[in-house]
Scaffold this motif. Structure first.
Motif, PDB file in Angstrom:
ATOM      1  N   GLU A  69      89.127  35.557  27.931  1.00 24.98           N
ATOM      2  CA  GLU A  69      90.080  35.348  29.031  1.00 24.98           C
ATOM      3  C   GLU A  69      89.356  35.227  30.370  1.00 24.98           C
ATOM      4  OE1 GLU A  69      94.213  37.511  27.591  1.00 24.98           O
ATOM      5  OE2 GLU A  69      92.637  38.731  28.491  1.00 24.98           O
ATOM      6  N   ARG A  70      88.326  36.027  30.553  1.00 22.48           N
ATOM      7  CA  ARG A  70      87.574  35.950  31.823  1.00 22.48           C
ATOM      8  C   ARG A  70      86.842  34.622  31.958  1.00 22.48           C
ATOM      9  NH1 ARG A  70      86.335  41.378  30.552  1.00 22.48           N
ATOM     10  NH2 ARG A  70      84.296  40.743  29.709  1.00 22.48           N
ATOM     11  N   ILE A  71      86.322  34.121  30.834  1.00 22.99           N
ATOM     12  CA  ILE A  71      85.565  32.864  30.879  1.00 22.99           C
ATOM     13  C   ILE A  71      86.487  31.674  31.112  1.00 22.99           C
ATOM     14  CG2 ILE A  71      84.199  31.256  29.491  1.00 22.99           C
ATOM     15  CD1 ILE A  71      82.550  33.565  30.457  1.00 22.99           C
ATOM     16  N   ILE A  72      87.584  31.586  30.332  1.00 25.45           N
ATOM     17  CA  ILE A  72      88.450  30.409  30.419  1.00 25.45           C
ATOM     18  C   ILE A  72      89.506  30.543  31.499  1.00 25.45           C
ATOM     19  CG2 ILE A  72      88.095  29.956  27.955  1.00 25.45           C
ATOM     20  CD1 ILE A  72      90.953  30.917  27.446  1.00 25.45           C
ATOM     21  N   GLN A  73      89.620  31.761  32.071  1.00 19.65           N
ATOM     22  CA  GLN A  73      90.573  32.034  33.148  1.00 19.65           C
ATOM     23  C   GLN A  73      92.008  31.714  32.741  1.00 19.65           C
ATOM     24  OE1 GLN A  73      89.214  30.540  36.954  1.00 19.65           O
ATOM     25  NE2 GLN A  73      87.068  30.717  36.340  1.00 19.65           N
ATOM     26  N   GLN A  74      92.299  32.046  31.508  1.00 21.09           N
ATOM     27  CA  GLN A  74      93.664  31.929  30.987  1.00 21.09           C
ATOM     28  C   GLN A  74      93.960  33.146  30.129  1.00 21.09           C
ATOM     29  OE1 GLN A  74      94.846  28.156  29.241  1.00 21.09           O
ATOM     30  NE2 GLN A  74      93.294  27.067  30.408  1.00 21.09           N
ATOM     31  N   LYS A  75      95.239  33.482  29.979  1.00 21.68           N
ATOM     32  CA  LYS A  75      95.648  34.660  29.234  1.00 21.68           C
ATOM     33  C   LYS A  75      96.061  34.294  27.814  1.00 21.68           C
ATOM     34  CE  LYS A  75      95.078  37.591  32.603  1.00 21.68           C
ATOM     35  NZ  LYS A  75      93.997  38.598  32.532  1.00 21.68           N
TER      36      LYS A  75
END
Length: 640
Positions: free
Chosen positions: A358-364
């Motif tokens: 989630e931190r890498i792709i900036q999506q939940k």
């Protein structure tokens, strides 16, 4: 004025664009093409897979090539044979109106002498894999010392695959004054090192945030026991009747093992990994593009270059070792502006990896539960009903109607429908009655009584409604529509599950009267809505994920990309109209394979070795029920 014309493209390219049906440039095309046309510059472009990067460098490259000069002027490097061939085909389509322009693919697994002969005849553009290109340079079969352009496509993946030394060697054989265009989904240190070493003050184009995921892909995960991973994969496929997916495993051994088990269990599946010959890989990809294969089980390396339209789901059967690789996997779906779903099957010990991704792709991610057997049966039954309704009648059948009518004489319409549907439904429901629930919820839904249950105010009630993705709803849009129409709160509608021609949703029992009175007969753009109470309750009202977020249990549309689904129209099917009576054992998996079935394996038997999987000779008696209620192929007898 055509929007591509506004980018400065010439008439021959605009004609090809019109033939291809392109209407609007993608973001990376809109940003990169004017820069590359107007300037003689190096370029670093960061954009996710499936955003139209080939056209972003292909259009300006073709326009800058001198077609009257037969010498090699451009080199495009790509990580895999499949991607090399794909780029070559696309460049040829773009340049169809440019007389005298020739593009040649150079890759391993094919005759190097024939490729050298094609280059010698005159190839202004060479598209190559690094290994084969280095081989041809070493043999003196190609001359790139005077090229004007060098393009590195999927640069991060080429370096992940260990091509750093080859790329450095190849670039060192090119002139310093050339333009280098680097296209990549992510920007790891090795890619930055290449850019610094071989590029001079490059222009930069970034679509989205660096290393971020595509906005058209939704992400969901299912937490299961390790021994249930394969069973979970099958149930997720069963719960999405129109699934067209790539299933990722870490190793070649696991890839082959999972593919063999899927084939054995009646799915149209195949493996794609590095141990296959070029002819085998080409055959698998041809079948996949033709929708004869609906579940392609692949390693990360082998899947690079897969550019197939309308992939509905990417399934991470195992998470990759490198978090950045997840971005490449999920980029197989949600392409060209369509919506897609990336599914992760994990165990509790892997939950921390979800937060890292989630931190890498900036999506939940949304946490969801594996559908119960009764939910799957209900989905499949309604899918069959819609398929029957939408089937076009071939009037050749009129010749057989007198005999058929004689056999079915005396049956009422209701009896006929029940019997017709029960041909498939009986074996399906009987299989799931024997199976435990993988959702983690208490009780066996598949063993609940079929008698209507008493609805109490605090109980969740599950509804069936006759609208779905063909009415331009995805789960979020349907949830909003229901909340507004029924005047309910944001948490009063939950577990929304959108299929092609129908959907399911939950409310608490206290809202049942309102749901039934308002929705039944509601006019939706000239279509009359019908809602019924489902016999299963859809489970608990809400689940919380490991971070405490509300998951709601809502699943995306089975088509995977909202709007109008493809309706499962995968082209003509080879199977006959009626399922073979060879075995009375129920089967799970609607995509039947016409291959010889591989022996079944016990769950949890996968090992991390790269060797070919060992075959076992276990019993085949407990075959699961048919996944979709479609006719099955006549399977060839298994070799003894």
């Amino acid at each position: 004025m055509n929007k591509f014309e506004q980018l400065g493209l010439n008439e021959s390219l605009l004609l090809a664009i019109k033939d291809l049906g392109f209407e609007n440039p993608s973001e990376v095309q809109e940003k990169a093409i004017p820069v590359l046309l107007e300037q003689n510059t190096d370029l670093v472009a960061l954009a996710q897979t499936g955003t139209g990067k080939t056209a972003a460098f292909g259009f300006p490259l073709i326009q800058k090539i001198d077609a009257e000069n037969r010498n090699t002027q451009a080199l495009i490097l790509s990580p895999t044979r499949e991607l090399c061939l794909q780029i070559t085909n696309e460049i040829k389509q773009y340049s169809k109106y440019v007389r005298g322009l020739h593009t040649v693919a150079v890759y391993g697994g094919a005759s190097i002498t024939e490729q050298a002969r094609d280059v010698k005849r005159g190839a202004q553009i060479i598209v190559a894999t690094p290994g084969r290109m280095q081989d041809m340079i070493n043999r003196g079969l190609v001359n790139i010392k005077n090229i004007n352009f060098c393009i590195l496509d999927e640069a991060d993946e080429m370096l992940n695959m260990g091509f750093y030394e080859d790329i450095v060697s190849i670039l060192s054989d090119t002139p310093d004054e050339k333009n280098t265009w680097l296209f990549s989904a992510t920007m790891p240190a090795e890619v930055a090192r290449i850019a610094k070493k071989f590029m001079h003050e490059p222009a930069e184009v970034t679509v989205g945030t660096k290393n971020s995921g595509s906005a058209t892909v939704s992400h969901e995960f299912y937490c299961v026991n390790a021994r249930d991973r394969y069973e979970a994969l099958k149930r997720l496929a069963d719960a999405n009747p129109d699934i067209f997916s790539v299933v990722f495993c870490r190793t070649k051994r696991d890839t082959q093992a999972v593919a063999e088990k899927l084939i054995e269990d009646g799915y149209n599946a195949a493996a794609l990994h590095g141990d296959l010959s070029q002819a085998q890989r080409d055959g698998v990809m041809k079948s996949f593009r033709g929708r004869q294969i609906q579940m392609l089980v692949a390693t990360d390396v082998a899947a690079r270059g897969i550019d197939v339209d309308n992939i509905t789901h990417v399934v991470n059967y195992q998470l990759p070792d490198e978090i950045e690789t997840y971005n490449h996997r999920s980029g197989r779906t949600g392409r060209a502006g369509k919506l897609g779903t990336s599914i992760v099957i994990i165990t509790k010990s892997e939950l921390r990896k979800i937060s890292s991704i989630e931190r890498i792709i900036q999506q939940k991610f949304v946490e969801k539960t594996i559908p119960s057997g009764i939910e799957i049966c209900e989905i499949q039954l309604l899918h069959l009903a819609n398929k029957i309704k939408d089937t076009e009648v071939d009037h050749e059948i009129d010749n057989y109607l007198p005999a058929i009518n004689e056999v079915l004489d005396g049956l009422s319409k209701e009896e006929l429908i029940k019997k017709m549907v029960s041909v498939e439904f009986n074996r399906f429901i009987n299989y799931y009655k024997k199976k435990r629930d993988l959702s983690g919820e208490k009780g066996e839904r598949s063993e609940r009584s079929s008698e209507p249950r008493e609805i109490r105010a605090g109980d969740p009630v599950r509804y069936f409604v006759n609208i779905g993705s063909r009415d331009d709803f995805d789960w979020m849009q349907l949830k909003d529509f229901l909340k507004e129409t029924l005047d309910l709160g944001r948490d009063d509608v939950f577990k929304v599950d959108v299929k092609e021609g129908f959907s399911f949703f939950n409310t608490d029992g206290e809202h049942t009267d309102k749901v039934m009175s308002i929705l039944n007969g509601f006019d939706l753009n000239g279509r009359r809505i019908n809602v019924e109470i489902s016999k299963n309750d859809g489970g608990s009202r809400e689940r919380r994920d490991h971070n405490g977020r509300s998951g709601g249990g809502e699943r995306r549309s089975s088509g995977g990309f909202g709007g109008r689904s493809g309706g499962g129209s995968f082209g003509p099917r080879k199977e006959g109209g009626f399922r073979s009576e060879r075995s009375s054992a129920p089967r799970e998996g609607g995509f039947r394979s016409d291959r010889n079935a591989a022996p079944r394996r016990e769950p949890g038997s996968f090992q991390r070795e790269e060797r070919a999987p060992r075959r076992s000779a276990e019993s085949n008696s407990d075959r699961p029920a048919g996944r979709s209620f479609e006719a099955a192929k006549n399977r060839r007898p298994r070799k003894s």
